[in-house]
Design a protein around this motif. Structure first.
Motif, PDB file in Angstrom:
ATOM      1  N   GLY A  72     -18.617 -57.688  -4.648  1.00  0.00           N
ATOM      2  CA  GLY A  72     -19.582 -57.932  -3.582  1.00  0.00           C
ATOM      3  C   GLY A  72     -19.129 -57.329  -2.262  1.00  0.00           C
ATOM      4  O   GLY A  72     -19.908 -56.681  -1.557  1.00  0.00           O
ATOM      5  N   PHE A  73     -17.853 -57.535  -1.928  1.00  0.00           N
ATOM      6  CA  PHE A  73     -17.316 -56.949  -0.700  1.00  0.00           C
ATOM      7  C   PHE A  73     -17.272 -55.427  -0.793  1.00  0.00           C
ATOM      8  O   PHE A  73     -17.545 -54.721   0.186  1.00  0.00           O
ATOM      9  CB  PHE A  73     -15.910 -57.504  -0.421  1.00  0.00           C
ATOM     10  CG  PHE A  73     -15.911 -58.885   0.166  1.00  0.00           C
ATOM     11  CD1 PHE A  73     -16.365 -59.115   1.457  1.00  0.00           C
ATOM     12  CD2 PHE A  73     -15.455 -59.973  -0.573  1.00  0.00           C
ATOM     13  CE1 PHE A  73     -16.367 -60.394   2.004  1.00  0.00           C
ATOM     14  CE2 PHE A  73     -15.456 -61.256  -0.035  1.00  0.00           C
ATOM     15  CZ  PHE A  73     -15.910 -61.467   1.258  1.00  0.00           C
ATOM     16  N   ALA A  74     -16.933 -54.915  -1.977  1.00  0.00           N
ATOM     17  CA  ALA A  74     -16.877 -53.465  -2.171  1.00  0.00           C
ATOM     18  C   ALA A  74     -18.250 -52.829  -1.995  1.00  0.00           C
ATOM     19  O   ALA A  74     -18.398 -51.787  -1.343  1.00  0.00           O
ATOM     20  CB  ALA A  74     -16.313 -53.145  -3.559  1.00  0.00           C
ATOM     21  N   ILE A  75     -19.268 -53.461  -2.562  1.00  0.00           N
ATOM     22  CA  ILE A  75     -20.622 -52.908  -2.463  1.00  0.00           C
ATOM     23  C   ILE A  75     -21.109 -52.958  -1.014  1.00  0.00           C
ATOM     24  O   ILE A  75     -21.790 -52.048  -0.542  1.00  0.00           O
ATOM     25  CB  ILE A  75     -21.581 -53.659  -3.407  1.00  0.00           C
ATOM     26  CG1 ILE A  75     -21.188 -53.387  -4.865  1.00  0.00           C
ATOM     27  CG2 ILE A  75     -23.032 -53.244  -3.162  1.00  0.00           C
ATOM     28  CD1 ILE A  75     -21.916 -54.231  -5.878  1.00  0.00           C
ATOM     29  N   ARG A  76     -20.750 -54.014  -0.297  1.00  0.00           N
ATOM     30  CA  ARG A  76     -21.118 -54.093   1.116  1.00  0.00           C
ATOM     31  C   ARG A  76     -20.512 -52.910   1.878  1.00  0.00           C
ATOM     32  O   ARG A  76     -21.168 -52.291   2.723  1.00  0.00           O
ATOM     33  CB  ARG A  76     -20.656 -55.435   1.695  1.00  0.00           C
ATOM     34  CG  ARG A  76     -20.885 -55.608   3.183  1.00  0.00           C
ATOM     35  CD  ARG A  76     -22.319 -55.440   3.597  1.00  0.00           C
ATOM     36  NE  ARG A  76     -23.176 -56.532   3.168  1.00  0.00           N
ATOM     37  CZ  ARG A  76     -24.480 -56.571   3.394  1.00  0.00           C
ATOM     38  NH1 ARG A  76     -25.068 -55.560   4.015  1.00  0.00           N
ATOM     39  NH2 ARG A  76     -25.204 -57.570   2.985  1.00  0.00           N
ATOM     40  N   LEU A  77     -19.268 -52.550   1.571  1.00  0.00           N
ATOM     41  CA  LEU A  77     -18.631 -51.408   2.229  1.00  0.00           C
ATOM     42  C   LEU A  77     -19.267 -50.089   1.796  1.00  0.00           C
ATOM     43  O   LEU A  77     -19.393 -49.155   2.591  1.00  0.00           O
ATOM     44  CB  LEU A  77     -17.132 -51.398   1.934  1.00  0.00           C
ATOM     45  CG  LEU A  77     -16.307 -52.499   2.597  1.00  0.00           C
ATOM     46  CD1 LEU A  77     -14.837 -52.406   2.181  1.00  0.00           C
ATOM     47  CD2 LEU A  77     -16.423 -52.415   4.118  1.00  0.00           C
ATOM     48  N   LEU A  78     -19.670 -49.994   0.532  1.00  0.00           N
ATOM     49  CA  LEU A  78     -20.365 -48.786   0.070  1.00  0.00           C
ATOM     50  C   LEU A  78     -21.654 -48.568   0.857  1.00  0.00           C
ATOM     51  O   LEU A  78     -22.017 -47.434   1.184  1.00  0.00           O
ATOM     52  CB  LEU A  78     -20.699 -48.907  -1.424  1.00  0.00           C
ATOM     53  CG  LEU A  78     -19.562 -48.725  -2.422  1.00  0.00           C
ATOM     54  CD1 LEU A  78     -20.045 -49.081  -3.828  1.00  0.00           C
ATOM     55  CD2 LEU A  78     -19.026 -47.296  -2.407  1.00  0.00           C
ATOM     56  N   VAL A  79     -22.324 -49.664   1.168  1.00  0.00           N
ATOM     57  CA  VAL A  79     -23.618 -49.597   1.848  1.00  0.00           C
ATOM     58  C   VAL A  79     -23.449 -49.422   3.356  1.00  0.00           C
ATOM     59  O   VAL A  79     -24.166 -48.637   3.982  1.00  0.00           O
ATOM     60  CB  VAL A  79     -24.435 -50.880   1.556  1.00  0.00           C
ATOM     61  CG1 VAL A  79     -25.675 -50.947   2.427  1.00  0.00           C
ATOM     62  CG2 VAL A  79     -24.817 -50.927   0.082  1.00  0.00           C
ATOM     63  N   ASP A  80     -22.500 -50.136   3.942  1.00  0.00           N
ATOM     64  CA  ASP A  80     -22.419 -50.212   5.400  1.00  0.00           C
ATOM     65  C   ASP A  80     -21.338 -49.355   6.041  1.00  0.00           C
ATOM     66  O   ASP A  80     -21.238 -49.313   7.269  1.00  0.00           O
ATOM     67  CB  ASP A  80     -22.181 -51.675   5.831  1.00  0.00           C
ATOM     68  CG  ASP A  80     -23.408 -52.539   5.597  1.00  0.00           C
ATOM     69  OD1 ASP A  80     -24.495 -51.974   5.413  1.00  0.00           O
ATOM     70  OD2 ASP A  80     -23.274 -53.773   5.591  1.00  0.00           O
ATOM     71  N   SER A  81     -20.491 -48.697   5.267  1.00  0.00           N
ATOM     72  CA  SER A  81     -19.411 -47.905   5.851  1.00  0.00           C
ATOM     73  C   SER A  81     -19.393 -46.494   5.295  1.00  0.00           C
ATOM     74  O   SER A  81     -20.098 -46.174   4.335  1.00  0.00           O
ATOM     75  CB  SER A  81     -18.057 -48.584   5.586  1.00  0.00           C
ATOM     76  OG  SER A  81     -17.589 -48.264   4.280  1.00  0.00           O
ATOM     77  N   THR A  82     -18.562 -45.661   5.900  1.00  0.00           N
ATOM     78  CA  THR A  82     -18.363 -44.294   5.411  1.00  0.00           C
ATOM     79  C   THR A  82     -16.987 -44.145   4.780  1.00  0.00           C
ATOM     80  O   THR A  82     -16.504 -43.034   4.581  1.00  0.00           O
ATOM     81  CB  THR A  82     -18.519 -43.277   6.566  1.00  0.00           C
ATOM     82  OG1 THR A  82     -17.620 -43.622   7.622  1.00  0.00           O
ATOM     83  CG2 THR A  82     -19.948 -43.273   7.090  1.00  0.00           C
ATOM     84  N   MET A  83     -16.353 -45.259   4.467  1.00  0.00           N
ATOM     85  CA  MET A  83     -15.057 -45.217   3.790  1.00  0.00           C
ATOM     86  C   MET A  83     -15.205 -44.532   2.433  1.00  0.00           C
ATOM     87  O   MET A  83     -16.248 -44.623   1.794  1.00  0.00           O
ATOM     88  CB  MET A  83     -14.514 -46.639   3.586  1.00  0.00           C
ATOM     89  CG  MET A  83     -14.154 -47.370   4.865  1.00  0.00           C
ATOM     90  SD  MET A  83     -13.746 -49.114   4.552  1.00  0.00           S
ATOM     91  CE  MET A  83     -12.244 -48.932   3.586  1.00  0.00           C
TER      92      MET A  83
END
Length: 297
Positions: A243-254
């Motif tokens: 869940g945290f990983a998907i949030r970063l996929l969506v909201d970040s450019t990491m």
């Protein structure tokens, strides 16, 4: 951390402060509204829409002829998109209502226990099974044409109550960590462990440490945790990290590798394998597909 430039559209709904709910009934040939969020609660029904792809948080599913979803998570992004739907007779009924509809003392009355539980669970989105849809179909079918406002409200409350009786059969859509929803358990020991996992998901989490926290043996704790949550401990931890990983996929450019290690996965190939198993696509494909639906506001 890089932040994505595209933002989810924040919808300003037509709901008036003086109305209990807003209802829109539409007949259409396609879904065109982009992914969005809003503060109001929403009950959305679709008919004759097989092949449409429904996205709620990090849940991506292709729906059948009938779909009924309740979303009460503040600003939980969602969209129904055309995908493989060829129907020319799509019907959609959208009901939006404020959390203020149930003022505090009212919703806490015993008679509203099941509705209160449903609204809490729907913070992550709830998709109701066919028996529930059939139970409320007649009321949904006539709600928009109800001329007497008072009776319309009574009918809507009845719909919510009937649906609340099917909560245990409804499918939870988004993950807690993606939806930014706190996890609550009626067991203090489980709650203590859940809070620890939410705070330490980036680190290695050992079974014996969790068991010691609640004064149990590792074997006893594993059984206890599954009994109370319905998930194995390892699966639970993976779901939180995803869940945290998907949030970063969506909201970040990491990069995907950075996200992998940032969220507690210590092996990139293992992260890709688990992600594909859970989401039926790679992290890269998920990110690309999700961003296509965002628009700058």
């Amino acid at each position: 951390m890089g932040i994505a430039q595209n933002q989810i559209i924040h919808e300003i709904t037509p709901l008036s402060d003086k109305d209990c709910f807003y209802i829109a009934e539409r007949y259409k040939t396609q879904f065109t509204y982009p992914i969005h969020s809003h503060s109001e609660f929403e009950l959305n029904f679709t008919e004759n829409a097989a092949g449409v792809r429904r996205i709620v948080g990090d849940s991506v599913e292709v729906i059948g002829d009938y779909d009924l979803v309740l979303i009460t998570g503040k600003d939980l992004e969602h969209v129904w998109e055309q995908h493989n739907c060829c129907s020319k007779e799509i019907r959609e009924i959208t009901i939006q209502f404020s959390s203020d509809l149930f003022f505090k003392d009212f919703i806490n009355k015993n008679q509203f226990d099941s509705i209160r539980e449903m609204l809490e669970k729907a913070k992550k989105g709830l998709a109701f099974p066919m028996p529930a849809i059939l139970k409320v179909y007649g009321m949904l079918d006539t709600l928009a044409s109800e001329k007497q406002g008072f009776y319309a409200v009574i009918k809507f409350l009845t719909i919510l109550y009937e649906l609340s009786l099917y909560v245990d059969q409804a499918s939870t859509l988004s993950s807690s960590s993606f939806a930014k929803v706190g996890i609550h358990s009626d067991s203090r020991r489980v709650q203590k462990v859940q809070e620890y996992i939410n705070s330490h998901y980036k680190e290695e989490i050992r079974l014996n440490i969790l068991a010691d926290m609640v004064g149990m043996t590792s074997v006893s704790f594993s059984r206890f945790f599954k009994l109370r949550t319905g998930k194995n401990l390892s699966d639970y931890i993976i779901d939180i990290r995803l869940g945290f990983a998907i949030r970063l996929l969506v909201d970040s450019t990491m990069s995907i590798a950075e996200i992998c290690y940032e969220c507690g996965f210590n092996n990139l190939s293992n992260f890709n394998r688990i992600f594909k198993k859970k989401k039926a696509c790679s992290p890269k494909a998920f990110r690309e597909n999700y961003r296509k639906k965002k628009k700058i506001v």
